[in-house]
Design a protein around this motif. Structure first.
Motif, PDB file in Angstrom:
ATOM      1  N   GLY A 101     -19.782 -10.142   5.599  1.00 10.59           N
ATOM      2  CA  GLY A 101     -19.627 -10.636   4.322  1.00 10.59           C
ATOM      3  C   GLY A 101     -18.530  -9.965   3.341  1.00 10.59           C
ATOM      4  N   VAL A 102     -19.052  -8.544   3.356  1.00 15.60           N
ATOM      5  CA  VAL A 102     -18.116  -7.398   2.454  1.00 15.60           C
ATOM      6  C   VAL A 102     -16.999  -7.310   3.370  1.00 15.60           C
ATOM      7  N   CYS A 103     -16.848  -7.599   4.480  1.00 18.62           N
ATOM      8  CA  CYS A 103     -15.547  -7.335   5.146  1.00 18.62           C
ATOM      9  C   CYS A 103     -14.782  -8.665   4.693  1.00 18.62           C
ATOM     10  N   PHE A 104     -15.111  -9.750   4.532  1.00 17.50           N
ATOM     11  CA  PHE A 104     -14.390 -10.932   4.073  1.00 17.50           C
ATOM     12  C   PHE A 104     -13.877 -10.751   2.599  1.00 17.50           C
ATOM     13  N   VAL A 105     -14.629 -10.152   1.980  1.00 19.44           N
ATOM     14  CA  VAL A 105     -13.990  -9.598   0.553  1.00 19.44           C
ATOM     15  C   VAL A 105     -12.880  -8.498   0.749  1.00 19.44           C
ATOM     16  N   ILE A 106     -13.010  -7.556   1.725  1.00 18.23           N
ATOM     17  CA  ILE A 106     -12.016  -6.627   1.738  1.00 18.23           C
ATOM     18  C   ILE A 106     -10.751  -7.278   2.292  1.00 18.23           C
ATOM     19  N   LEU A 107     -10.666  -8.365   3.317  1.00 21.29           N
ATOM     20  CA  LEU A 107      -9.506  -8.870   3.922  1.00 21.29           C
ATOM     21  C   LEU A 107      -8.863  -9.735   2.435  1.00 21.29           C
ATOM     22  N   LEU A 108      -9.866 -10.406   1.955  1.00 17.88           N
ATOM     23  CA  LEU A 108      -9.249 -11.113   0.824  1.00 17.88           C
ATOM     24  C   LEU A 108      -8.443 -10.115  -0.366  1.00 17.88           C
ATOM     25  N   GLU A 109      -9.226  -9.138  -0.688  1.00 20.01           N
ATOM     26  CA  GLU A 109      -8.688  -8.486  -1.748  1.00 20.01           C
ATOM     27  C   GLU A 109      -7.366  -7.637  -1.212  1.00 20.01           C
ATOM     28  N   ASN A 110      -7.401  -7.418   0.094  1.00 19.00           N
ATOM     29  CA  ASN A 110      -6.153  -6.894   0.695  1.00 19.00           C
ATOM     30  C   ASN A 110      -4.834  -7.934   0.475  1.00 19.00           C
ATOM     31  N   ARG A 111      -5.226  -9.126   0.797  1.00 12.14           N
ATOM     32  CA  ARG A 111      -4.074 -10.278   0.376  1.00 12.14           C
ATOM     33  C   ARG A 111      -3.703 -10.415  -1.134  1.00 12.14           C
ATOM     34  N   HIS A 112      -4.642 -10.307  -1.936  1.00  8.16           N
ATOM     35  CA  HIS A 112      -4.691 -10.303  -3.515  1.00  8.16           C
ATOM     36  C   HIS A 112      -3.720  -9.090  -3.923  1.00  8.16           C
ATOM     37  N   ALA A 113      -3.959  -7.834  -3.206  1.00 12.02           N
ATOM     38  CA  ALA A 113      -3.125  -6.949  -3.710  1.00 12.02           C
ATOM     39  C   ALA A 113      -1.836  -6.842  -3.504  1.00 12.02           C
ATOM     40  N   GLN A 114      -1.253  -7.656  -2.454  1.00 18.52           N
ATOM     41  CA  GLN A 114      -0.030  -7.806  -2.066  1.00 18.52           C
ATOM     42  C   GLN A 114       0.799  -8.652  -2.831  1.00 18.52           C
ATOM     43  N   ILE A 115       0.392  -9.473  -3.654  1.00 23.04           N
ATOM     44  CA  ILE A 115       1.049 -10.327  -4.408  1.00 23.04           C
ATOM     45  C   ILE A 115       1.419  -9.869  -5.611  1.00 23.04           C
ATOM     46  N   THR A 116       2.936  -9.500  -5.905  1.00 26.38           N
ATOM     47  CA  THR A 116       3.630  -8.637  -6.880  1.00 26.38           C
ATOM     48  C   THR A 116       3.516  -9.250  -8.344  1.00 26.38           C
ATOM     49  N   THR A 117       3.061 -10.780  -8.110  1.00 25.18           N
ATOM     50  CA  THR A 117       3.237 -11.405  -9.530  1.00 25.18           C
ATOM     51  C   THR A 117       1.701 -11.241  -9.923  1.00 25.18           C
ATOM     52  N   ILE A 118       0.906 -10.573  -9.252  1.00 26.24           N
ATOM     53  CA  ILE A 118      -0.506 -10.437  -9.648  1.00 26.24           C
ATOM     54  C   ILE A 118      -0.602  -9.107 -10.781  1.00 26.24           C
ATOM     55  N   LYS A 119      -1.045  -9.158 -12.011  1.00 25.63           N
ATOM     56  CA  LYS A 119      -1.197  -7.796 -12.652  1.00 25.63           C
ATOM     57  C   LYS A 119      -2.545  -7.176 -12.574  1.00 25.63           C
ATOM     58  N   PHE A 120      -3.642  -8.348 -12.632  1.00 21.20           N
ATOM     59  CA  PHE A 120      -4.935  -7.913 -12.453  1.00 21.20           C
ATOM     60  C   PHE A 120      -5.401  -7.523 -11.178  1.00 21.20           C
ATOM     61  N   LYS A 121      -5.206  -6.313 -10.684  1.00 23.82           N
ATOM     62  CA  LYS A 121      -5.529  -6.216  -9.423  1.00 23.82           C
ATOM     63  C   LYS A 121      -5.832  -4.624  -9.019  1.00 23.82           C
ATOM     64  N   ILE A 122      -6.505  -4.176  -7.855  1.00 29.45           N
ATOM     65  CA  ILE A 122      -6.652  -2.928  -7.729  1.00 29.45           C
ATOM     66  C   ILE A 122      -5.438  -2.267  -7.232  1.00 29.45           C
ATOM     67  N   GLN A 123      -4.845  -1.415  -7.782  1.00 29.32           N
ATOM     68  CA  GLN A 123      -3.552  -0.677  -7.588  1.00 29.32           C
ATOM     69  C   GLN A 123      -3.678   0.598  -6.745  1.00 29.32           C
ATOM     70  N   ARG A 124      -4.574   1.475  -7.104  1.00 30.45           N
ATOM     71  CA  ARG A 124      -4.937   2.884  -6.659  1.00 30.45           C
ATOM     72  C   ARG A 124      -5.963   2.884  -5.721  1.00 30.45           C
ATOM     73  N   LYS A 125      -5.421   3.699  -4.528  1.00 30.93           N
ATOM     74  CA  LYS A 125      -6.352   3.892  -3.507  1.00 30.93           C
ATOM     75  C   LYS A 125      -7.699   4.377  -3.703  1.00 30.93           C
ATOM     76  N   ARG A 126      -7.894   5.083  -4.582  1.00 30.90           N
ATOM     77  CA  ARG A 126      -9.218   5.972  -5.028  1.00 30.90           C
ATOM     78  C   ARG A 126      -9.961   4.756  -5.779  1.00 30.90           C
ATOM     79  N   THR A 127      -9.465   3.982  -6.553  1.00 31.05           N
ATOM     80  CA  THR A 127     -10.123   3.001  -7.129  1.00 31.05           C
ATOM     81  C   THR A 127     -10.701   1.812  -6.059  1.00 31.05           C
ATOM     82  N   ARG A 128      -9.911   1.688  -4.925  1.00 32.05           N
ATOM     83  CA  ARG A 128     -10.366   0.690  -4.119  1.00 32.05           C
ATOM     84  C   ARG A 128     -11.607   1.309  -3.525  1.00 32.05           C
ATOM     85  N   LEU A 129     -11.336   2.416  -2.755  1.00 28.86           N
ATOM     86  CA  LEU A 129     -12.567   3.376  -2.150  1.00 28.86           C
ATOM     87  C   LEU A 129     -14.022   3.326  -3.112  1.00 28.86           C
TER      88      LEU A 129
END
Length: 348
Positions: A120-148
């Motif tokens: 289930g956590v991996c599902f979240v990881i995959l969806l967050e990965n898609r979320h982070a690639q959308i340039t119009t989204i401002k509220f997202k995880i941008q730093r690698k350290r924050t994502r870790l």
């Protein structure tokens, strides 16, 4: 099998059980499934590393992580634990490799549960990965350290939500008496030395832990999925072409299908266990079949990875047909060019 538990009662009722209701059937079925799933899982690791095109490079690591946990769950079910479950009770028998070499049955159940939660956590990881690639989204995880740190917290919760319960000592003979009231005539495997009862029913801590873990995964998944869909379909931006949005929608649909289709192999047995629990229904043959369906999760996940995504599908096709390997590095670029050309033609 030697009788270990003192609550064994000689009875002719066990003569009515078929071979499908036995642990021997389930173990053979598990191992037969592993003959297909393990080689396919290894091949899928190779395909993700070798074939992932440049346009999908941001998906490679999340896909590898998700496939690693899927493979782990597959091995836990088919080889390492090979659980025989006695629904409607929370009791089971680990009859696999780890149980045979002396691993405690309770901790095998714990690692099995963690493996399911981590999918289930991996599902979240995959969806967050898609979320982070959308340039119009401002509220997202941008730093690698924050994502870790963010996913480190998810990993921590997956491993420790249920840990307190598993560390508690339990009187197995007392718990077994409660189970025998619900299942007066279980199969002979219930009296194996490694058979264990986890719950007597109605415990608050396991309920809160499971409900809390499920809620955390569902809430995160819905946020990333709905936010991504909203920005891909509603939010307009002159700097982002429709071809790019179409490609992002395609990637998101791949992720959804890749996760949701295999999850049916996990959800159906869970739903059956809830039905059996609410109706005090015991049918060991159906128990074995439901667990065998759960064991197919790895096979379904691997096939989805190989055949839903076009670069992987084309590569597998080239391997099967013995044809020249497709140029996956240019595949998505070609698709985007064609989409843009179609748009220009429609405008003209």
């Amino acid at each position: 099998m030697s009788i270990y538990w003192s609550d064994y009662v000689e009875s002719n009722c066990r003569q009515n059980y078929s071979y499908i209701a036995s642990s021997a059937f389930l173990k053979n079925a598990y191992h037969f499934t592993a003959l297909f799933t393990i080689p396919l899982a290894i091949f899928t690791f190779y395909v993700i590393v070798r074939v992932t095109p440049r346009k999908m490079k941001n998906m490679k690591i999340p896909l590898l992580i998700a496939h690693a946990w899927t493979t782990n769950l597959d091995l836990m079910i088919t080889v390492n634990v090979t659980p025989v479950i006695f629904f409607p009770s929370a009791a089971g028998l680990p009859s696999g490799l780890l149980g045979s070499i002396g691993f405690n049955a309770k901790w095998l159940a714990y690692f099995g549960q963690v493996s399911i939660i981590m999918n289930g956590v991996c599902f979240v990881i995959l969806l967050e990965n898609r979320h982070a690639q959308i340039t119009t989204i401002k509220f997202k995880i941008q730093r690698k350290r924050t994502r870790l740190i963010y996913f480190g917290i998810n990993y921590f919760l997956a491993f420790f939500l249920m840990l307190t319960f598993y560390m508690e000592e339990s009187d197995q003979l007392e718990l077994r008496q409660i189970v025998l009231k619900r299942i007066p005539c279980p199969t002979i495997d219930f009296y194996d030395k490694n058979a264990i009862v986890l719950l007597k029913g109605g415990e608050l801590l396991p309920f809160l832990s499971i409900s809390g873990g499920l809620s955390i995964i569902v809430i995160q998944s819905l946020f990333f999925a709905l936010h991504t869909i909203y920005h891909l379909n509603v939010v307009k931006n002159a700097h982002i072409s429709e071809a790019t949005k179409a490609l992002q929608r395609k990637f998101l649909s791949y992720v959804a299908m890749q996760v949701m289709i295999p999850w049916t192999a996990l959800v159906c047995p869970i739903l059956y266990s809830l039905y059996a629990d609410s109706n005090n229904y015991y049918n060991q043959a159906l128990n074995n079949i439901s667990m065998l369906l759960m064991a197919c999760h790895g096979l379904m996940s691997t096939l989805c990875t190989l055949f839903i995504m076009k670069p992987y599908r084309d590569f597998v096709k080239s391997v099967i047909m013995g044809s020249e390997e497709p140029d996956t590095k240019r595949l998505w670029a070609t698709s985007v060019v064609r989409s843009q050309a179609s748009m220009l033609g429609s405008v003209a």
